[in-house]
Design a protein around this motif. Structure first.
Motif, mmCIF file in Angstrom:
data_model
loop_
_atom_site.group_PDB
_atom_site.id
_atom_site.type_symbol
_atom_site.label_atom_id
_atom_site.label_comp_id
_atom_site.label_asym_id
_atom_site.label_seq_id
_atom_site.Cartn_x
_atom_site.Cartn_y
_atom_site.Cartn_z
ATOM 1 N N ASN A 210 0.782 -1.233 0.000
ATOM 2 C CA ASN A 210 0.000 0.000 0.000
ATOM 3 C C ASN A 210 0.812 1.280 0.000
ATOM 4 N N TYR A 212 2.760 4.558 -0.886
ATOM 5 C CA TYR A 212 2.596 5.391 -2.069
ATOM 6 C C TYR A 212 3.733 6.391 -2.281
ATOM 7 N N ARG A 225 6.678 1.026 -11.490
ATOM 8 C CA ARG A 225 5.755 1.556 -10.490
ATOM 9 C C ARG A 225 4.776 0.518 -9.968
ATOM 10 N N PRO A 228 -0.473 1.373 -6.000
ATOM 11 C CA PRO A 228 -0.966 2.666 -5.503
ATOM 12 C C PRO A 228 -0.627 3.829 -6.431
ATOM 13 N N VAL A 229 0.558 3.803 -7.046
ATOM 14 C CA VAL A 229 0.898 4.867 -7.987
ATOM 15 C C VAL A 229 -0.005 4.768 -9.211
ATOM 16 N N ILE A 231 -3.001 3.713 -9.306
ATOM 17 C CA ILE A 231 -4.328 4.235 -8.953
ATOM 18 C C ILE A 231 -4.309 5.756 -9.015
ATOM 19 N N SER A 232 -3.244 6.350 -8.506
ATOM 20 C CA SER A 232 -3.169 7.815 -8.515
ATOM 21 C C SER A 232 -3.055 8.378 -9.923
ATOM 22 N N LEU A 233 -2.477 7.594 -10.830
ATOM 23 C CA LEU A 233 -2.380 8.070 -12.202
ATOM 24 C C LEU A 233 -3.765 8.198 -12.836
ATOM 25 N N SER A 249 -8.526 -0.881 -7.120
ATOM 26 C CA SER A 249 -8.356 -1.171 -5.695
ATOM 27 C C SER A 249 -8.950 -2.517 -5.346
#
Lengths: 278, 417, 301
Positions: A210, A212, A225, A228-229, A231-233, A249
Motif C-alpha cells: 500500500n 505510495y 511503479r 498505488p501509484v 491508482i493515482s495516475l 483497488s
C-alpha cells in the motif's frame, strides 16, 4: 474453555459479529458496487445500489492494459521480497532482544522506534539524494530496502514480544542436547512463533503493497511503479476515473484476501507455545 | 517444514541479489519528458506525438508520467537531488519558485541561441524579465449552465450581470431541488481561488495586483466580488460541502444535475459528455458587475513547458519544445486536449468538435485571457491563504471584506519580499 | 561455531558478541538508510533557507523558535493531540474487542475464518483509496447522509468534511477505520500464545469470563499491547495522506496536524528549514515515548 457452550451465547456472539462487520465491510461493499457504475452515477442522489448501467468495463480497461498489469506484477514482486527479508532479519533481531542482555540494548530499542518518528514527507529529499548516490534510483532494490525500514521496527517489536512469551526452557533444552543457538532458534523458536510470523508477514505485505509516497518518488518510469501509484495516475488534473480507480483497488485486494484466507489456519488456537513441547 | 526453510533461504539470497542488481541509468542520447499530460490526452496520443519527433531527429523521447497532484513536489525533490527530467511539464503557479530556486533553465537564452521567433508564442511566463515557461495549451474557464434546471426554475434568459445571476440562482435553489452556484474551496488544492473565484473579478475587468504586487485592501472591485460571494452563501444558494471540495468533485455535482452554474475548465467538456449523461448544457460568459461595460477577462490555466537547469541536453530540449510548439503539432495537442493552442499561428481543426466547445471558443476570442497567479512567488500558498481566509469570512469570522483582505495582503506581502 | 563467537564476561556470565551479530542486518540498514537522512534533517533545522539556497546560513535555534511561536503550529499541535489520542485509544479498544470476538471458542473455524477476513478488510487498501472512498461516502450527497436520512437520524445533507465542527471527528473516524485491523491481527496472534492451561486453571477456580479477561488475557497481552500502542502513536502522529486527501487541513485549519503543517512548510512555502525544525520537534516527542518504551522493556526482563 469458557465453560459450557450455551446456544444463546453463541447467538449473541454471532449477532455482535454481524453488526460489528458492518463497520469494516460496508465501505468496502460500497466501493465494490461503485466500481461497476458509470462515473457520474457514483455521485447520484439518491444513491443507487446496483446500477442500471452495470458494467464490468472498468475491470476490462485495467485487464487489457499491459502497463496497468505491470503495476500489479511490480507490487507482488516487491511485497514478496520485503516479506521474506523482513521475517528473516526480524527473527534474528528479536532473538537478540529476547534472549540476551547486552550493553546498548536500551538505546537500540529506543532508536528502532524513534527513527520512524521523522515524518516521511520531510525525509523525502535527503532520502532521495541518498538513493541516487547509492545508484538505486528507479530500481526494485530501492523500494525493497525502503520498505524494510518501515516494516522492521514493528516486526522486531512484535517478534520480541512474541518470543518473550515463549519460555526460555524451550531453547535451553536444545542447547543442553548439544545444539547451537541457531539450531534452537530455527528448530524451536521459529516453528513455535508461527502465529506471530504470520501476523508480521501479513502486516509487512500490506505495508509494502500500500505504500505510495516513496513508490512514486524513488521510481520514474511506469514499468517500475506499483499499484498505488497506478491508482493515482487515474486521478487526472481535471477529472478522476472513479470507477477504474475503485476497480483497481478491488482487484488489488483480491490476492491479498486469498493469501489471508490461506494463512487463516495459523491462527488456530492450539498452535501455542505449550502444545509444542512434546 | 525443512523444505520450506530451505526455500526461504533461497528466497532471501535471491532478494538480496535482486536488490543489488537494479536497472541503473540509461546512458543513450534520449530526452526525458516528465508531465501529467499523457494521462489526460487520449491514450497513446502523446506517445505518437513524441515518436513524430524521434522520426524527425533521431532523438528518443522517454515519457515519464506523474499524477498531477504530485508533479510539483516530485519536481522539487528531483531538482534538489539531480534526478529531474530534461523537459518538464509545468503549471503557471510553480514557475516563479522553480526559477528562483534555479531548478528550471532560462528559456530566453535558449531561444536566442536557436534564433527562435518567439512572436509566434501566445504567451511566455517570465520571472525577472526572463522566460522560464512557455504555455503549450491554454484551457479557458467559461461558465457552464445546466439549461434543464433553468427551465424548471422558469429562467428564460442567461444572466449577464451579478444581480441577474443572484436572481437566477435564487430561482433555481427555490424551485428545483438543486443549487444555483458551486465553488471548490478545498485548501489541499486551492486552485478554486484562481479558477473559480478570481474569474468573477477578472470578468469585470478587475485585478488583484498592481505593478505585479498584491493590491487587495481598498480594491473596490475585489471587495464587491468577495461580498457578492458572501451574499450567495448567506442566501444558501451554494451547494453544501464546498470547503473540502476540489474541481473534480465539483464536476460530479454538476454532472448529476445538482447545480445550475459553475465556472469550469473547458477540458471538462469530455468528462461531462461521457457515457450515459444527457445534460442539456450551455456555455456563457461569467456575469459582470452591474453597470460594467468594459472588456471581460476570462480565466485560463495552461499546460506549460520548461527545461531542467541541470540537463546535459539543453539545446536538444529546446529543440523538442520548438517541435511541440510548431503550428501543426501544437494544433494537434490543442484539439486532443480540448484546449486553445499556445502558438498563435496554429490553426486547430475544431470542425468535428462539440458545438459547446465552439461556443466557448467564441467567448474566449471575445475576452482577454488572464491568470494573475501565474508566475507569482509561492503561488499555490497565496491561493491557500486566500481560501482559508475566505472561508473564515464566509463563516462570519470577519466583520468586513476589507478586514479579511488586509489579513490576506499581510500574508501575501511576506511571499513577495 | 559456538566457541569462535562466545566470550565470557567478568562474572563468567553469558555471551557478549552474539546479540550484535544477530542485530547486524537491522543495524546496518538503519544506520545507512535512516540515520544519515535524519541527521541531515536535523542539520537543516539549524540553518536558514536550506535546499533552495546553495549557501545556507547557520541560525541556531531560530527555526525552532519560529515554529513554536507560530499560532498555526499551536493549532496543529492541539488537533494532532486529539487525532492521535482518540485514534490510538479507539484502535486499541476496537481491535481488542474484535480480536476477542474472533477468538471465541463458541464458533467453528470456518465461521471465524470468514469473519476474520471481513474484519481485516480495511487493511487491504492504500491510503489514497481509503481517502477517496470516505470522501465519496461523507459527501453531502453521499451514502452516509442518505442512510441517516432514510433512518430519520438527520434531516439535512451534512457536509461532514467541510464543517468546522465535524471535520476533525470525521478524519479521525476514517483513521480509526483504516488502522484497527493492525491491532486486531496482532492481538489475535498474541492470543494464540496464551497457554490454555491458564484459562482451565482459572475456570476450575470458578473465575468468570470477565475476571479471566482482566486477570489472564490482558496481563498476558501486555507486552504486545505496549508495543502496538507505542508504534501506533508514532505512526498516527505523522499520518498524512488520509488527512491531506480528504480535507487538506481545512476547513480553515480545523484538521491541520503536524504532518499537514510540515508539508505546507516544505512544499508550498519552500521553508525546508522550518519543516525540518517541525520534524525535529516530532522526533523529540516520539523519542521521549520510545525511551519510556525501552525502560518498560527493561523493567520487565
Amino acid at each position: 474453555m469458557y465453560g459450557k457452550k450455551k446456544w444463546y451465547i453463541k447467538m449473541l456472539i454471532i449477532i455482535a459479529l454481524l453488526l460489528g462487520a458492518l463497520f469494516p465491510a460496508f465501505p468496502i461493499l460500497w466501493m465494490f458496487l461503485n466500481s461497476f457504475k458509470p462515473n457520474p452515477e457514483i455521485f447520484a442522489w439518491p444513491p443507487t445500489w446496483i446500477s442500471k448501467a452495470f458494467s464490468i468495463r472498468p475491470y476490462l480497461a485495467i485487464l487489457q492494459s499491459p502497463e496497468k498489469l505491470r503495476f500489479f506484477f511490480n507490487s507482488y514482486l516487491i511485497s514478496f521480497f520485503v516479506v521474506a527479508l523482513t521475517l528473516v532479519i526480524s527473527i534474528l533481531a528479536a532473538y537478540a532482544f529476547s534472549r540476551f542482555e547486552f550493553p546498548g540494548k536500551g538505546i537500540l530499542n529506543t532508536m528502532i522506534i524513534s527513527v520512524q518518528a521523522v515524518p516521511p514527507i520531510t525525509l523525502l529529499i535527503p532520502y532521495l539524494g541518498l538513493v541516487v548516490t547509492l545508484r538505486l534510483y528507479n530500481t526494485y532494490g530501492a523500494l525493497i530496502l525502503t520498505y524494510l525500514l518501515f516494516t522492521l521496527p514493528y516486526a522486531i517489536l512484535m517478534m520480541t514480544a512474541y518470543m518473550n512469551t515463549l519460555p526460555q526452557e524451550l531453547d535451553e533444552a536444545v542447547m543442553i542436547d548439544g545444539g547451537s543457538r541457531i539450531k534452537a532458534l530455527w528448530y524451536v523458536l521459529v516453528p513455535t512463533s508461527v502465529p506471530g510470523l504470520v501476523s508480521v508477514g501479513m502486516y509487512t505485505f500490506m505495508r509494502a503493497w500500500n505504500e505510495y509516497l516513496f513508490a512514486l518518488t524513488l521510481t520514474k518510469t511506469n514499468d517500475m511503479r506499483t499499484v498505488p501509484v497506478g491508482i493515482s495516475l487515474l486521478m487526472g488534473q481535471h477529472a478522476y476515473e472513479w470507477n477504474q480507480m475503485l476497480a483497481m483497488s478491488v482487484m488489488g485486494s483480491f490476492p491479498v484476501l486469498i493469501l489471508f484466507l490461506f494463512f487463516q489456519k495459523y491462527f488456530i488456537a492450539g498452535m501455542t507455545a505449550g502444545s509444542v513441547k512434546h | 517444514m525443512l523444505s520450506i526453510r530451505k526455500g526461504m533461504v533461497v528466497l532471501v539470497v535471491l532478494a538480496v541479489l535482486f536488490s543489488m542488481s537494479g536497472t541503473g541509468f540509461a546512458q543513450n542520447v534520449s530526452l526525458e519528458f516528465q508531465q501529467w499530460w499523457g494521462v489526460e490526452l487520449p491514450e497513446g496520443e502523446l506517445r505518437d506525438i513524441a515518436d513524430g519527433y524521434t522520426e524527425e531527429t533521431g532523438i528518443e523521447i522517454e515519457l515519464l508520467s506523474n499524477p498531477y497532484a504530485d508533479t510539483r513536489d516530485q519536481i522539487s525533490a528531483g531538482a534538489a537531488t539531480g534526478t529531474m527530467a530534461d523537459v518538464v511539464g509545468l503549471d503557471g503557479s510553480w514557475v516563479y519558485d522553480f526559477a528562483v530556486q534555479g531548478s528550471i533553465a532560462d528559456l530566453s537564452e535558449l531561444m536566442e541561441a536557436d534564433g527562435y521567433d518567439d512572436s509566434q508564442l501566445s504567451d511566455q511566463i517570465r520571472v525577472n524579465g526572463d522566460t522560464y515557461m512557455i504555455p503549450v495549451a491554454n484551457f479557458a474557464y467559461p461558465m457552464f449552465v445546466n439549461l434543464d434546471l433553468l427551465e424548471e426554475a422558469g429562467i428564460t434568459e442567461l444572466p449577464e450581470t451579478r444581480s441577474e445571476f443572484i436572481a437566477a440562482a435564487e430561482a433555481v435553489t427555490e424551485k428545483t431541488g438543486a443549487y444555483g452556484w458551486i465553488i471548490p474551496l478545498s485548501t489541499s488544492t486551492p486552485s478554486g481561488i484562481q479558477n473559480n473565484f478570481m474569474g468573477w473579478l477578472w470578468a469585470s475587468g478587475g485585478s488583484m495586483l498592481e505593478n505585479g504586487r498584491p493590491n487587495l485592501v481598498g480594491n473596490d472591485k475585489l471587495i464587491e466580488t468577495v461580498e457578492f460571494q458572501k451574499e450567495l452563501f448567506d442566501k444558501n444558494l451554494v451547494s453544501p460541502g464546498v470547503y473540502a471540495m476540489t474541481e473534480s468533485d465539483m464536476v460530479e455535482e454538476f454532472a448529476n444535475g445538482r447545480v445550475a452554474f459553475m465556472i469550469d475548465s473547458l477540458a471538462h467538456l469530455t468528462t461531462l459528455r461521457r457515457g450515459e449523461t444527457d445534460l442539456n448544457m450551455a456555455m456563457m460568459k461569467v456575469p459582470t458587475m452591474d453597470g460594467y461595460n468594459g472588456e471581460s477577462g476570462i480565466g485560463v490555466a495552461n499546460w506549460g513547458i520548461g527545461v531542467a537547469s541541470n540537463t546535459e541536453h539543453k539545446a536538444e530540449s529546446m529543440d523538442f519544445i520548438e517541435y511541440l510548439m510548431s503550428p501543426e503539432v501544437n494544433s494537434r495537442i490543442a484539439v486532443a486536449a480540448n484546449a486553445f493552442p499556445g502558438n498563435v499561428n496554429a490553426e486547430p481543426e475544431y470542425k468535428g468538435a462539440d458545438p459547446l466547445f465552439l461556443d466557448a471558443f467564441e467567448i474566449y476570442k471575445d475576452s482577454y485571457a488572464i491568470n494573475e497567479f501565474t508566475g507569482l512567488p509561492t503561488s499555490e500558498q497565496l491561493m491557500r491563504d486566500f481560501a482559508e481566509n475566505l472561508q473564515l469570512y464566509l463563516e462570519g469570522d470577519y466583520d468586513s471584506a476589507d478586514e479579511m483582505l488586509a489579513v490576506i495582503e499581510d500574508e501575501w506581502e511576506k511571499a513577495f519580499e | 561455531m559456538k566457541k569462535i563467537f562466545n566470550s565470557f564476561n567478568k562474572n563468567g556470565h553469558k555471551i557478549e558478541k552474539t546479540p550484535y551479530l544477530y542485530l547486524s542486518p537491522t543495524l546496518i540498514l538503519m544506520a545507512v538508510l535512516l540515520i544519515i537522512p535524519i541527521f541531515m534533517i536535523l542539520r537543516y533545522s539549524f540553518f536558514d533557507n536550506v535546499i533552495i539556497n546553495k549557501n545556507p546560513v547557520f541560525v541556531g535555534f531560530q527555526n525552532y523558535i519560529n515554529v513554536l511561536t507560530d499560532p498555526d503550529f499551536i493549532v496543529a499541535a492541539k488537533n494532532t493531540l486529539f487525532f492521535v489520542s482518540v485514534s490510538v485509544i479507539a484502535h486499541l479498544v476496537i481491535g481488542l474487542f474484535f480480536a476477542m470476538l474472533l477468538n471465541t471458542d463458541y464458533l467453528g473455524e470456518k465461521t471465524k475464518g470468514i469473519f476474520r477476513v471481513i474484519y481485516a478488510l480495511p487493511w487491504m487498501f492504500t491510503a489514497s483509496v481509503i481517502a477517496i472512498l470516505w470522501k465519496m461516502m461523507l459527501n453531502p450527497h453521499g451514502i452516509i447522509n442518505y442512510l441517516l436520512q432514510v433512518g430519520n437520524l438527520a434531516s439535512t445533507n451534512i457536509a461532514w468534511l467541510s464543517s468546522r465542527s465535524f471535520a476533525l471527528m470525521a478524519v479521525t473516524l476514517i483513521n480509526i477505520w483504516a488502522g484497527y485491523p493492525f491491532y486486531m491481527i496482532s492481538i489475535l496472534a498474541g492470543l494464540q500464545g496464551i497457554s490454555g492451561d491458564l484459562y482451565e486453571a482459572a475456570a476450575i477456580d470458578g473465575a468468570t469470563p470477565v475476571k479471566q479477561f482482566f486477570y489472564i488475557t490482558l496481563p498476558q497481552l501486555k507486552p504486545i499491547l505496549i508495543s502496538l500502542l507505542t508504534l501506533d502513536f508514532v505512526w498516527t502522529i505523522q499520518q498524512f495522506a488520509l488527512i491531506w486527501l480528504t480535507t487538506g487541513g481545512g476547513p480553515i485549519n480545523a484538521t491541520e496536524t503536524f504532518s499537514t503543517y510540515i508539508y505546507k512548510q516544505a512544499f508550498s512555502r519552500y521553508q525546508y528549514s522550518q519543516a525540518s525544525a517541525s520534524a525535529g520537534i516530532v522526533l523529540f516527542i516520539c523519542t521521549i515515548l520510545a525511551i519510556f518504551y525501552a525502560r518498560q522493556q527493561k523493567a520487565r526482563t
